[in-house]
Design a protein around this motif. Structure first.
Motif, short mmCIF file in Angstrom:
data_model
loop_
_atom_site.label_atom_id
_atom_site.label_comp_id
_atom_site.label_asym_id
_atom_site.label_seq_id
_atom_site.Cartn_x
_atom_site.Cartn_y
_atom_site.Cartn_z
N GLU A 181 2.58 33.12 105.66
CA GLU A 181 3.36 32.17 104.87
C GLU A 181 4.05 31.11 105.73
O GLU A 181 4.67 30.19 105.21
N LEU A 182 3.94 31.22 107.03
CA LEU A 182 4.73 30.40 107.95
C LEU A 182 4.42 28.91 107.85
O LEU A 182 3.26 28.51 107.70
N GLN A 183 5.46 28.10 107.94
CA GLN A 183 5.29 26.67 108.14
C GLN A 183 5.06 26.45 109.63
O GLN A 183 5.89 26.81 110.46
N VAL A 184 3.92 25.86 109.99
CA VAL A 184 3.53 25.74 111.40
C VAL A 184 4.58 25.00 112.22
O VAL A 184 4.77 25.27 113.41
N LEU A 222 -0.62 37.48 115.08
CA LEU A 222 -2.05 37.33 114.76
C LEU A 222 -2.25 36.78 113.35
O LEU A 222 -3.16 35.99 113.11
N SER A 223 -1.38 37.19 112.43
CA SER A 223 -1.44 36.63 111.09
C SER A 223 -1.14 35.13 111.13
O SER A 223 -1.79 34.34 110.44
N HIS A 233 -3.55 32.04 110.03
CA HIS A 233 -2.98 31.11 109.05
C HIS A 233 -3.07 29.67 109.57
O HIS A 233 -3.43 28.76 108.80
N MET A 234 -2.78 29.46 110.85
CA MET A 234 -2.86 28.11 111.43
C MET A 234 -4.30 27.61 111.43
O MET A 234 -4.56 26.43 111.15
N ILE A 235 -5.24 28.47 111.81
CA ILE A 235 -6.63 28.04 111.85
C ILE A 235 -7.12 27.68 110.45
O ILE A 235 -7.83 26.67 110.25
N ARG A 236 -6.72 28.46 109.45
CA ARG A 236 -7.11 28.13 108.07
C ARG A 236 -6.49 26.81 107.62
O ARG A 236 -7.07 26.08 106.81
N ALA A 237 -5.31 26.49 108.18
CA ALA A 237 -4.66 25.23 107.82
C ALA A 237 -5.46 24.03 108.31
O ALA A 237 -5.44 22.96 107.68
N VAL A 238 -6.19 24.18 109.43
CA VAL A 238 -6.94 23.04 109.96
C VAL A 238 -8.45 23.15 109.73
O VAL A 238 -9.17 22.15 109.85
#
Length: 332
Positions: free
Chosen positions: A81-84, A151-152, A156-161
């Protein structure tokens, strides 16, 4: 690829990382303030995202929060759920890099501006690239929440980009498998292995070379420079005595300074810390006194500060305690 470890420094992390944990506690109605106080933290301290916290306290507070909430998968959820942008320059470097290869490598290097005593790197020695993450100090344990959060967060970051449909090849954790591993399959959507040598996200070679739509060369350069400046500014001296002095200076107004707590924050035993300081001709008590005296002398030069305010700024209960201390300093 150079590992991101800052040997010789006490384990530290930026206060911003506690943001998701605090929000989770508040959302549940749990007594967040009591939990923070138990680990030498407060909302006032955490209001500055750049404030330095002992890594040991952050990891322990994260584990306790999961227990208080009755949510053993807290780290896993918060990472997804993190905001990068909450990762500071490291997060912005990731988003603005031209390819995933550059994003992961630059993120791993910039992460040292947000936390140290961590091994974090992209390995491409075998058939499958792997991003690894591990706290380098084995005494900081248990640390399941931090590992699963990290790791989550990376996935999550990779899915964001790369898009929400992206999946890794495998995910590895150093800790033992919990009783129910189904939630891991839902988050990562790939096989998850436990009791591995390190925490890692296994990637495809083709993942790394694809261009990212969020690329911003100018932003990437600015954030890399910002991360480098932060690392240089907050580098902790290698001398144990200087590390204690640095830690005391940072915590003076925020908490009661106890030798055992300082030793733990530095990753040392109580006895080892005392021995190192004795060899340097000093002690925790002496360093605390010297730093209080230095801080008081500087504060007295400012206009408009009451003695009560000065006392609070250096960790004294009130102006009377400050007055007694300054009288004793003049006798020495």
């Amino acid at each position: 690829m150079k590992k991101v470890t800052l040997n010789g420094s006490f384990p530290m992390i930026r206060a911003a990382v506690m943001g998701p944990v605090v929000r989770a506690l508040d959302a549940s109605g749990a007594n967040c303030d009591a939990l923070l106080e138990a680990f030498g933290m407060s909302r006032k301290l955490l209001s500055n995202p750049y404030e330095i916290l002992p890594l040991t306290r952050y990891v322990a507070a994260f584990e306790r929060a999961a227990e208080v909430l009755g949510e053993p998968l807290l780290g896993l959820r918060l990472g997804s759920e993190l905001q990068v942008t909450e990762l500071g320059p490291a997060g912005l470097v990731f988003l603005s890099s031209p390819t995933l290869n550059a994003a992961v490598r630059k993120f791993s290097l910039a992460l040292a501006s947000w936390q140290n005593t961590t091994t974090c790197e992209l390995l491409r020695d075998g058939e499958w690239p792997v991003w690894t993450y591990q706290i380098a100090n084995p005494q900081i344990w248990p640390r399941r929440q931090d590992a699963e959060y990290s790791l989550s967060t990376m996935c999550h970051m990779i899915r964001a980009v790369r898009g929400a449909a992206w999946n890794p090849v495998e995910v590895h954790f150093e800790h033992a498998a919990p009783a129910d591993i189904k939630p891991y399959a839902r988050i990562f959507r790939v096989p998850v292995r436990f009791q591995q040598p390190f925490n890692g996200v296994i990637l495809r070679p083709s993942d790394l070379d694809a261009p990212l739509k969020s690329a911003d060369t100018q932003m990437a350069r600015m954030m890399e420079r910002h991360a480098t400046d932060l690392i240089a500014r907050d580098a902790v001296p290698h001398s144990i005595a200087d590390q204690v002095r640095d830690l005391v200076t940072r915590r003076l107004a925020h908490e009661k300074l106890i030798v055992a707590d300082i030793a733990k924050d530095l990753g040392l035993s109580h006895r080892s810390l005392q021995r190192h300081l004795a060899e340097a001709g000093t002690s925790v008590r002496q360093i605390v006194r010297e730093e209080r005296q230095r801080s008081v002398e500087g504060l007295l030069e400012r206009d408009g500060l009451t003695n009560a305010a000065i006392a609070r700024a250096v960790g004294y209960a009130d102006a009377t305690v400050l007055w007694r201390a300054t009288r004793n300093w003049k006798k020495q």
